[in-house]
Design a protein around this motif. Structure first.
Motif, PDB file in Angstrom:
ATOM      1  N   TYR A 112       0.855  -1.185   0.000  1.00 36.30           N
ATOM      2  CA  TYR A 112       0.000   0.000   0.000  1.00 36.30           C
ATOM      3  C   TYR A 112       0.894   1.240   0.000  1.00 36.30           C
ATOM      4  O   TYR A 112       1.808   1.355   0.827  1.00 36.30           O
ATOM      5  CB  TYR A 112      -0.891   0.028   1.246  1.00 36.30           C
ATOM      6  N   ASN A 113       0.624   2.158  -0.896  1.00 33.50           N
ATOM      7  CA  ASN A 113       1.410   3.382  -1.006  1.00 33.50           C
ATOM      8  C   ASN A 113       0.552   4.582  -0.586  1.00 33.50           C
ATOM      9  O   ASN A 113      -0.480   4.870  -1.205  1.00 33.50           O
ATOM     10  CB  ASN A 113       1.908   3.568  -2.442  1.00 33.50           C
ATOM     11  N   TYR A 114       0.999   5.263   0.477  1.00 31.28           N
ATOM     12  CA  TYR A 114       0.243   6.392   1.040  1.00 31.28           C
ATOM     13  C   TYR A 114       1.051   7.674   0.907  1.00 31.28           C
ATOM     14  O   TYR A 114       2.285   7.662   0.848  1.00 31.28           O
ATOM     15  CB  TYR A 114      -0.057   6.159   2.521  1.00 31.28           C
ATOM     16  N   THR A 115       0.315   8.784   0.907  1.00 35.07           N
ATOM     17  CA  THR A 115       0.935  10.113   0.930  1.00 35.07           C
ATOM     18  C   THR A 115       0.355  10.901   2.099  1.00 35.07           C
ATOM     19  O   THR A 115      -0.872  10.970   2.266  1.00 35.07           O
ATOM     20  CB  THR A 115       0.664  10.878  -0.368  1.00 35.07           C
ATOM     21  N   LEU A 116       1.248  11.471   2.910  1.00 34.96           N
ATOM     22  CA  LEU A 116       0.821  12.375   3.988  1.00 34.96           C
ATOM     23  C   LEU A 116       0.762  13.774   3.387  1.00 34.96           C
ATOM     24  O   LEU A 116       1.787  14.455   3.251  1.00 34.96           O
ATOM     25  CB  LEU A 116       1.797  12.309   5.164  1.00 34.96           C
ATOM     26  N   ILE A 117      -0.433  14.182   2.991  1.00 33.48           N
ATOM     27  CA  ILE A 117      -0.604  15.342   2.111  1.00 33.48           C
ATOM     28  C   ILE A 117      -0.232  16.669   2.765  1.00 33.48           C
ATOM     29  O   ILE A 117      -0.016  17.668   2.060  1.00 33.48           O
ATOM     30  CB  ILE A 117      -2.047  15.412   1.587  1.00 33.48           C
ATOM     31  N   ASN A 118      -0.134  16.722   4.097  1.00 39.57           N
ATOM     32  CA  ASN A 118       0.171  17.985   4.773  1.00 39.57           C
ATOM     33  C   ASN A 118       1.530  17.977   5.464  1.00 39.57           C
ATOM     34  O   ASN A 118       1.837  18.900   6.223  1.00 39.57           O
ATOM     35  CB  ASN A 118      -0.912  18.313   5.813  1.00 39.57           C
ATOM     36  N   GLN A 119       2.330  16.958   5.193  1.00 41.68           N
ATOM     37  CA  GLN A 119       3.586  16.798   5.923  1.00 41.68           C
ATOM     38  C   GLN A 119       4.790  16.876   4.989  1.00 41.68           C
ATOM     39  O   GLN A 119       4.708  16.534   3.812  1.00 41.68           O
ATOM     40  CB  GLN A 119       3.608  15.455   6.664  1.00 41.68           C
ATOM     41  N   ILE A 120       5.906  17.356   5.579  1.00 43.96           N
ATOM     42  CA  ILE A 120       7.202  17.350   4.898  1.00 43.96           C
ATOM     43  C   ILE A 120       8.130  16.461   5.706  1.00 43.96           C
ATOM     44  O   ILE A 120       8.142  16.509   6.944  1.00 43.96           O
ATOM     45  CB  ILE A 120       7.781  18.774   4.783  1.00 43.96           C
ATOM     46  N   LYS A 121       8.914  15.643   5.023  1.00 42.73           N
ATOM     47  CA  LYS A 121       9.738  14.654   5.711  1.00 42.73           C
ATOM     48  C   LYS A 121      10.646  15.289   6.754  1.00 42.73           C
ATOM     49  O   LYS A 121      10.803  14.750   7.861  1.00 42.73           O
ATOM     50  CB  LYS A 121      10.567  13.873   4.690  1.00 42.73           C
ATOM     51  N   ASP A 122      11.255  16.424   6.435  1.00 41.02           N
ATOM     52  CA  ASP A 122      12.215  17.032   7.357  1.00 41.02           C
ATOM     53  C   ASP A 122      11.561  17.492   8.651  1.00 41.02           C
ATOM     54  O   ASP A 122      12.253  17.681   9.663  1.00 41.02           O
ATOM     55  CB  ASP A 122      12.904  18.228   6.682  1.00 41.02           C
ATOM     56  N   SER A 123      10.255  17.671   8.646  1.00 40.80           N
ATOM     57  CA  SER A 123       9.557  18.132   9.843  1.00 40.80           C
ATOM     58  C   SER A 123       9.050  16.980  10.707  1.00 40.80           C
ATOM     59  O   SER A 123       8.444  17.211  11.750  1.00 40.80           O
ATOM     60  CB  SER A 123       8.373  19.031   9.455  1.00 40.80           C
ATOM     61  N   LEU A 124       9.279  15.749  10.268  1.00 40.98           N
ATOM     62  CA  LEU A 124       8.757  14.586  10.972  1.00 40.98           C
ATOM     63  C   LEU A 124       9.854  13.864  11.738  1.00 40.98           C
ATOM     64  O   LEU A 124      11.019  13.838  11.318  1.00 40.98           O
ATOM     65  CB  LEU A 124       8.123  13.596   9.987  1.00 40.98           C
ATOM     66  N   VAL A 125       9.464  13.281  12.880  1.00 45.68           N
ATOM     67  CA  VAL A 125      10.352  12.382  13.616  1.00 45.68           C
ATOM     68  C   VAL A 125       9.961  10.964  13.199  1.00 45.68           C
ATOM     69  O   VAL A 125       8.904  10.459  13.600  1.00 45.68           O
ATOM     70  CB  VAL A 125      10.205  12.573  15.136  1.00 45.68           C
ATOM     71  N   ILE A 126      10.787  10.345  12.387  1.00 40.30           N
ATOM     72  CA  ILE A 126      10.425   9.062  11.762  1.00 40.30           C
ATOM     73  C   ILE A 126      10.151   7.994  12.805  1.00 40.30           C
ATOM     74  O   ILE A 126       9.218   7.195  12.676  1.00 40.30           O
ATOM     75  CB  ILE A 126      11.532   8.604  10.799  1.00 40.30           C
ATOM     76  N   SER A 127      10.953   7.960  13.869  1.00 30.22           N
ATOM     77  CA  SER A 127      10.770   6.932  14.902  1.00 30.22           C
ATOM     78  C   SER A 127       9.417   7.074  15.584  1.00 30.22           C
ATOM     79  O   SER A 127       8.736   6.069  15.860  1.00 30.22           O
ATOM     80  CB  SER A 127      11.902   7.004  15.921  1.00 30.22           C
ATOM     81  N   ASN A 128       9.002   8.327  15.866  1.00 34.79           N
ATOM     82  CA  ASN A 128       7.698   8.534  16.498  1.00 34.79           C
ATOM     83  C   ASN A 128       6.568   8.115  15.558  1.00 34.79           C
ATOM     84  O   ASN A 128       5.574   7.521  15.995  1.00 34.79           O
ATOM     85  CB  ASN A 128       7.526  10.005  16.896  1.00 34.79           C
ATOM     86  N   LEU A 129       6.730   8.424  14.277  1.00 34.53           N
ATOM     87  CA  LEU A 129       5.700   8.056  13.305  1.00 34.53           C
ATOM     88  C   LEU A 129       5.612   6.530  13.177  1.00 34.53           C
ATOM     89  O   LEU A 129       4.511   5.962  13.101  1.00 34.53           O
ATOM     90  CB  LEU A 129       6.025   8.686  11.949  1.00 34.53           C
ATOM     91  N   THR A 130       6.765   5.867  13.189  1.00 30.98           N
ATOM     92  CA  THR A 130       6.776   4.408  13.112  1.00 30.98           C
ATOM     93  C   THR A 130       6.111   3.785  14.328  1.00 30.98           C
ATOM     94  O   THR A 130       5.312   2.843  14.211  1.00 30.98           O
ATOM     95  CB  THR A 130       8.232   3.900  13.006  1.00 30.98           C
ATOM     96  N   ASN A 131       6.423   4.312  15.508  1.00 31.99           N
ATOM     97  CA  ASN A 131       5.831   3.783  16.738  1.00 31.99           C
ATOM     98  C   ASN A 131       4.331   4.042  16.803  1.00 31.99           C
ATOM     99  O   ASN A 131       3.599   3.292  17.468  1.00 31.99           O
ATOM    100  CB  ASN A 131       6.517   4.407  17.957  1.00 31.99           C
ATOM    101  N   HIS A 132       3.880   5.066  16.122  1.00 25.54           N
ATOM    102  CA  HIS A 132       2.446   5.369  16.120  1.00 25.54           C
ATOM    103  C   HIS A 132       1.686   4.516  15.104  1.00 25.54           C
ATOM    104  O   HIS A 132       0.636   3.932  15.432  1.00 25.54           O
ATOM    105  CB  HIS A 132       2.237   6.863  15.813  1.00 25.54           C
ATOM    106  N   LEU A 133       2.203   4.430  13.886  1.00 24.13           N
ATOM    107  CA  LEU A 133       1.483   3.721  12.821  1.00 24.13           C
ATOM    108  C   LEU A 133       1.612   2.202  12.943  1.00 24.13           C
ATOM    109  O   LEU A 133       0.658   1.468  12.644  1.00 24.13           O
ATOM    110  CB  LEU A 133       2.015   4.170  11.455  1.00 24.13           C
ATOM    111  N   GLY A 134       2.797   1.722  13.359  1.00 22.56           N
ATOM    112  CA  GLY A 134       3.039   0.281  13.389  1.00 22.56           C
ATOM    113  C   GLY A 134       2.001  -0.507  14.167  1.00 22.56           C
ATOM    114  O   GLY A 134       1.377  -1.438  13.629  1.00 22.56           O
TER     115      GLY A 134
END
Length: 264
Positions: free
Chosen positions: A196-218
């Motif tokens: 599944y390929n998703y786009t976070l339409i309001n987000q920019i990668k540099d503004s995200l903490v990848i580890s927090n996003l992974t812990n939330h979505l996983g």
């Protein structure tokens, strides 16, 4: 096709004087075809058309083909060479009294044609054994090892089912999942994999903490895979789910993979 060639050679060899002897290799060829079909059908019925059946066919078919070729060579030899009948020598009769001809037992000399045929049959037998040994060794001792159980257990029919599923979902894509997430498309791959390929339409990668996003979505996605009734059939088929996320500029953010070991 090979049986047709054998039948034609049988007809020719029959007229060359070999008669019923031509039916021996032809009968062996028919028997080989019947046994091969029976074994493949039996394996298909027991394993349901899995990779085990494909491995069985990869062994049986080459062996049956080699045997058929050897039989064709024998029949071709018969068709090419006319069988020489044994010559009967009658003893001369003198004054109405037959002359006794001494017969020495155990000293019969085989005809040159029979010696040549026996020699060629031995050569064919040796060639057949070598090819058979090569096929067996290649099949059972030189397999490519794999640590992925799904590679062995996967079925082409399941891959096709996943492809149909992906095509059906893509008819409604892109689709908004929520205010932040858009499903762009779904891809089906071999070995029972859906991506599944998703786009976070309001987000920019540099503004995200990848580890927090992974812990939330996983945990959210894993729980959905484990508990969703709609996904039960796919869980039973050991499907691997891959979720990829991109930012609003199309830059890759992260990938989450859920194998059967994780959700079972």
């Amino acid at each position: 096709m090979l049986l047709i060639i054998e039948f034609i050679l049988v007809c020719v060899a029959w007229n060359k004087g070999w008669k019923w002897r031509t039916l021996i290799p032809f009968g062996i060829g028919c028997l080989i075809m019947i046994i091969s079909g029976f074994l493949i059908g039996l394996g298909n019925g027991l394993s349901g058309g899995s990779a085990t059946t494909e491995q069985l066919m990869s062994v049986i078919k080459p062996i049956a083909f080699v045997v058929q070729i050897c039989l064709i060579i024998v029949l071709a030899y018969m068709a090419k060479n006319k069988r020489k009948l044994p010559v009967t020598i009658e003893a001369p009769i003198l004054d109405n009294h037959p002359v006794e001809v001494p017969i020495q037992m155990g000293t019969t000399t085989p005809s040159p044609d029979r010696e040549v045929m026996n020699k060629r049959l031995k050569q064919l037998g040796g060639l057949f054994i070598l090819v058979l040994v090569f096929i067996v060794i290649k099949q059972f001792f030189f397999k490519i090892p794999s640590n992925d159980k799904e590679v062995v257990d996967s079925k082409p029919s399941i891959d096709k089912e996943l492809m149909d599923f992906a095509n059906e979902v893509n008819k409604s894509c892109p689709a908004m999942i929520d205010q932040e997430t858009r499903l762009d498309n779904v891809n089906a791959f071999e070995h029972n994999t859906l991506q599944y390929n998703y786009t976070l339409i309001n987000q920019i990668k540099d503004s995200l903490v990848i580890s927090n996003l992974t812990n939330h979505l996983g945990p959210l996605i894993l729980n959905k895979i484990k508990t969703s009734p709609e996904l039960k059939d796919y869980r039973d088929k050991n499907v691997t789910w891959i979720y990829t996320y991109f930012d609003k500029n199309g830059i890759f953010i992260l990938r989450l993979t859920f194998t059967p070991e994780r959700y079972k």
